[in-house]
Scaffold this active site. Structure first.
Site, PDB file in Angstrom:
ATOM      1  N   SER A  60       0.784  -1.242   0.000  1.00 33.49           N
ATOM      2  CA  SER A  60       0.000   0.000   0.000  1.00 33.49           C
ATOM      3  C   SER A  60       0.808   1.280   0.000  1.00 33.49           C
ATOM      4  CB  SER A  60      -0.962   0.019   1.185  1.00 33.49           C
ATOM      5  OG  SER A  60      -2.058  -0.838   0.948  1.00 33.49           O
TER       6      SER A  60
ATOM      7  N   LYS B 283       0.302   3.711  -2.816  1.00 38.34           N
ATOM      8  CA  LYS B 283      -0.742   4.743  -2.800  1.00 38.34           C
ATOM      9  C   LYS B 283      -0.128   6.144  -2.757  1.00 38.34           C
ATOM     10  CE  LYS B 283      -4.488   2.039  -0.665  1.00 38.34           C
ATOM     11  NZ  LYS B 283      -3.924   0.699  -0.488  1.00 38.34           N
TER      12      LYS B 283
ATOM     13  N   SER C 292      -6.045   3.045   4.457  1.00 39.52           N
ATOM     14  CA  SER C 292      -5.434   2.335   3.326  1.00 39.52           C
ATOM     15  C   SER C 292      -6.503   1.687   2.456  1.00 39.52           C
ATOM     16  CB  SER C 292      -4.435   1.290   3.819  1.00 39.52           C
ATOM     17  OG  SER C 292      -3.507   0.966   2.810  1.00 39.52           O
TER      18      SER C 292
END
Length: 345
Positions: free
Chosen positions: A53, A56, A110
């Site tokens: 993640s 991102k 997330s």
């Protein structure tokens, strides 16, 4: 080697005469100065690894300034087509949310569902109709613009995809650009946020920031956590002490005895004790390097399936997926053995 010749190693790059860094389980890590761009120290700065993640942060860098935070968006069925059991903020099909609420859901929880919506919106910037795929392409274009040539996105969320990789050096480049945005600095330090009710069926609810650094580390400026089965634990953290601002990035870590944010905190504590001019390289500015060089080493091997994925050549998919997974496993094992050999010395 981008950022300096001292970074051209799969092992440690340390300034002369500094004490050894703390032991961490992350195979690759880097600490850099957010203001000067100096790379303070690193381990495997340019080694390729799945991002989870923390990818991102590239989505944020690509679209945060391009999307109106007040725009209200309706979530589609395709936005929620995500592997069960992954991190979600809890968006509902047909639900209506502001772009700002989606960014907060992305950073605090997330949310992979939020990532899909934001990538779809980003793909339509400038009148485009390419949707999520165009948003992912824009992410890759932005990585190239920054000089993050060992980063390739297949998913907007960081969920594992064949040919998706990054490096701790590239993550530092991306995080440094994010940090230059006032909106990002505000979002990443937000501790809680409220997601709105969606009609009588779905009540509103509170979300909390999962990055424990901002709760437990004096001077924390934000960051991002990450985890997938393939990537293992990944982390990006930002902090300030005595006017000095640093970013730490970690890939391929395990959560024991220290969790990702704690490993980041340990490296930050160590780096803050080093002289202000301690450096083994630098973070390049956009346009400094020029055209993207041919990828080398682990990143090139992991990235081999990218062309097949982009062209849809199903003849190459499964074998290359197995090959890329094998190469990644070998790379991670090599890094682990390297660390064990170093620990015995």
């Amino acid at each position: 080697m981008i950022g300096g010749d001292q970074l051209a190693t799969p092992g440690l790059a340390l300034p002369t005469g500094v004490p050894q860094p703390p032991a961490v389980t992350a195979l690759y890590w880097l600490v850099a100065d957010l203001d000067s761009g100096a790379v303070v120290a690193a381990c495997g700065a340019h080694e390729g690894s799945p991002p989870a993640s923390v990818l991102k942060l590239l989505l944020i860098e690509t679209f945060l300034d391009k999307l109106d935070p007040k725009q209200v968006v309706t979530v589609t069925h395709e936005d929620l087509a995500i592997k069960p059991g992954t991190s979600l903020v809890g968006l509902v099909e047909g639900g209506r949310y502001t772009v700002e609420q989606l960014w907060l859901g992305l950073l605090l929880q997330s949310g992979n569902d939020a990532a899909n919506v934001l990538a779809r919106l980003g793909g339509g910037v400038g009148g485009g109709t390419g949707g999520r795929a165009a948003g992912i392409q824009a992410m890759n274009d932005e990585a190239a613009r920054l000089g993050a040539y060992q980063t390739h996105a297949i998913t907007p969320s960081g969920l594992d995809g064949v040919g998706q990789f990054t490096s701790v050096y590239d993550l530092a480049l991306i995080a440094r650009q994010d940090f230059r945005k006032e909106t990002f600095r505000r979002y990443t330090l937000t501790k809680t946020a409220q997601m709105p009710a969606q009609g009588p069926k779905y009540k509103g609810f509170q979300i909390q920031n999962e990055n424990q650094l901002i709760f437990k580390y004096p001077g924390a400026l934000g960051g991002k956590t990450g985890f997938t089965d393939l990537a293992r634990h990944t982390y990006v953290g930002l902090a300030e002490r005595n006017g000095r601002r640093l970013v730490v990035t970690l890939l391929a870590g395990e959560p024991a005895p220290l969790r990702g944010w704690q490993q980041g905190a340990a490296l930050l504590n160590w780096a803050f004790t080093l002289p202000a001019d301690a450096s083994v390289g630098h973070l390049v500015e956009p346009g400094e390097v020029g055209a993207s060089p041919s990828p080398t080493g682990t990143a090139a091997a992991i990235g081999a399936p990218v062309a097949a994925a982009a062209t849809g050549d199903s003849r190459l998919g499964p074998p290359l997926f197995i090959a890329s997974a094998f190469v990644l496993a070998v790379a991670l094992l090599a890094g682990l053995l390297h660390r064990r050999r170093r620990a015995r010395r």
